[in-house]
Write a protein that holds these residues in place. Sequence first.
Motif, PDB file in Angstrom:
ATOM      1  N   LEU A  88      47.485   9.561  42.813  1.00 24.58           N
ATOM      2  CA  LEU A  88      46.134   9.476  42.267  1.00 24.58           C
ATOM      3  C   LEU A  88      45.810   8.052  41.821  1.00 24.58           C
ATOM      4  N   VAL A  89      46.784   7.368  41.229  1.00 26.90           N
ATOM      5  CA  VAL A  89      46.577   5.974  40.822  1.00 26.90           C
ATOM      6  C   VAL A  89      46.315   5.107  42.047  1.00 26.90           C
ATOM      7  N   GLU A  90      47.109   5.282  43.100  1.00 27.97           N
ATOM      8  CA  GLU A  90      46.897   4.509  44.327  1.00 27.97           C
ATOM      9  C   GLU A  90      45.506   4.767  44.899  1.00 27.97           C
ATOM     10  N   SER A  91      45.121   6.021  44.941  1.00 28.18           N
ATOM     11  CA  SER A  91      43.829   6.389  45.512  1.00 28.18           C
ATOM     12  C   SER A  91      42.687   5.857  44.654  1.00 28.18           C
ATOM     13  N   LEU A  92      42.831   5.931  43.347  1.00 27.12           N
ATOM     14  CA  LEU A  92      41.780   5.422  42.467  1.00 27.12           C
ATOM     15  C   LEU A  92      41.628   3.914  42.633  1.00 27.12           C
ATOM     16  N   ARG A  93      42.729   3.206  42.814  1.00 26.23           N
ATOM     17  CA  ARG A  93      42.652   1.762  43.078  1.00 26.23           C
ATOM     18  C   ARG A  93      41.865   1.485  44.356  1.00 26.23           C
ATOM     19  N   ASP A  94      42.178   2.256  45.409  1.00 27.81           N
ATOM     20  CA  ASP A  94      41.484   2.072  46.690  1.00 27.81           C
ATOM     21  C   ASP A  94      39.986   2.327  46.544  1.00 27.81           C
ATOM     22  N   VAL A  95      39.631   3.423  45.884  1.00 26.83           N
ATOM     23  CA  VAL A  95      38.225   3.792  45.748  1.00 26.83           C
ATOM     24  C   VAL A  95      37.500   2.796  44.834  1.00 26.83           C
ATOM     25  N   HIS A  96      38.179   2.315  43.801  1.00 23.86           N
ATOM     26  CA  HIS A  96      37.579   1.305  42.917  1.00 23.86           C
ATOM     27  C   HIS A  96      37.291   0.026  43.694  1.00 23.86           C
ATOM     28  N   ARG A  97      38.237  -0.406  44.510  1.00 24.11           N
ATOM     29  CA  ARG A  97      38.057  -1.611  45.323  1.00 24.11           C
ATOM     30  C   ARG A  97      36.892  -1.426  46.297  1.00 24.11           C
ATOM     31  N   LEU A  98      36.813  -0.245  46.880  1.00 27.30           N
ATOM     32  CA  LEU A  98      35.729   0.066  47.804  1.00 27.30           C
ATOM     33  C   LEU A  98      34.380   0.008  47.077  1.00 27.30           C
ATOM     34  N   ALA A  99      34.320   0.546  45.865  1.00 30.22           N
ATOM     35  CA  ALA A  99      33.075   0.511  45.089  1.00 30.22           C
ATOM     36  C   ALA A  99      32.684  -0.931  44.752  1.00 30.22           C
ATOM     37  N   LEU A 100      33.660  -1.740  44.380  1.00 25.47           N
ATOM     38  CA  LEU A 100      33.375  -3.147  44.099  1.00 25.47           C
ATOM     39  C   LEU A 100      32.845  -3.848  45.341  1.00 25.47           C
ATOM     40  N   SER A 101      33.483  -3.605  46.470  1.00 26.94           N
ATOM     41  CA  SER A 101      33.075  -4.241  47.715  1.00 26.94           C
ATOM     42  C   SER A 101      31.650  -3.854  48.079  1.00 26.94           C
ATOM     43  N   ARG A 102      31.349  -2.586  47.987  1.00 31.47           N
ATOM     44  CA  ARG A 102      30.003  -2.129  48.343  1.00 31.47           C
ATOM     45  C   ARG A 102      28.974  -2.603  47.326  1.00 31.47           C
ATOM     46  N   GLY A 103      29.357  -2.638  46.065  1.00 33.44           N
ATOM     47  CA  GLY A 103      28.447  -3.117  45.029  1.00 33.44           C
ATOM     48  C   GLY A 103      28.087  -4.578  45.209  1.00 33.44           C
ATOM     49  N   GLU A 104      29.055  -5.380  45.646  1.00 37.56           N
ATOM     50  CA  GLU A 104      28.795  -6.797  45.874  1.00 37.56           C
ATOM     51  C   GLU A 104      27.843  -7.017  47.044  1.00 37.56           C
ATOM     52  N   ARG A 105      27.781  -6.056  47.952  1.00 41.04           N
ATOM     53  CA  ARG A 105      26.919  -6.204  49.127  1.00 41.04           C
ATOM     54  C   ARG A 105      25.518  -5.647  48.917  1.00 41.04           C
ATOM     55  N   LEU A 106      25.270  -5.015  47.768  1.00 45.11           N
ATOM     56  CA  LEU A 106      23.930  -4.500  47.487  1.00 45.11           C
ATOM     57  C   LEU A 106      22.998  -5.648  47.132  1.00 45.11           C
ATOM     58  N   PRO A 107      21.742  -5.532  47.499  1.00 47.81           N
ATOM     59  CA  PRO A 107      20.801  -6.573  47.093  1.00 47.81           C
ATOM     60  C   PRO A 107      20.610  -6.535  45.584  1.00 47.81           C
TER      61      PRO A 107
END
Length: 126
Positions: A88-107
């Motif tokens: 769960l910790v590994e998966s949460l890290r992955d999903v958190h990174r994904l959210a950061l990546s997508r958030g940075e690409r939002l206008p």
Amino acid sequence: MIYQSHDATAVTLTRLLPWSNLDGKPCYLVGDGTANSHSHLSRVADNVESVQLDMAEELLDHAADLLGEGEGGGKATALQLHFLASRLVESLRDVHRLALSRGERLPAPDHGDDALEADDGASAAD
């Protein structure tokens, strides 16, 4: 993230990739924001993100079963719970990174006069 070079017409977009280098440091894809910048590496990153989200969903279902929220669950050993928590910790890290990546690409949000008027109205009602 968006970087603007000294040339006012050149804009560079970076995308946080869903993996790290061998030292654990973040990897970025640098593009120019055009349709041509949607490269093979970008498509690979999209696929990796999709797999990570699917794995997170499956892990959540497994956790619910193991913790007794599903049929036949609730009889997990300490070793099983430790393993589950680690995944769960590994998966949460992955999903958190994904959210950061997508958030940075939002206008950037447009906070025009409407937002200021809404803030004034909210403070006057308090």
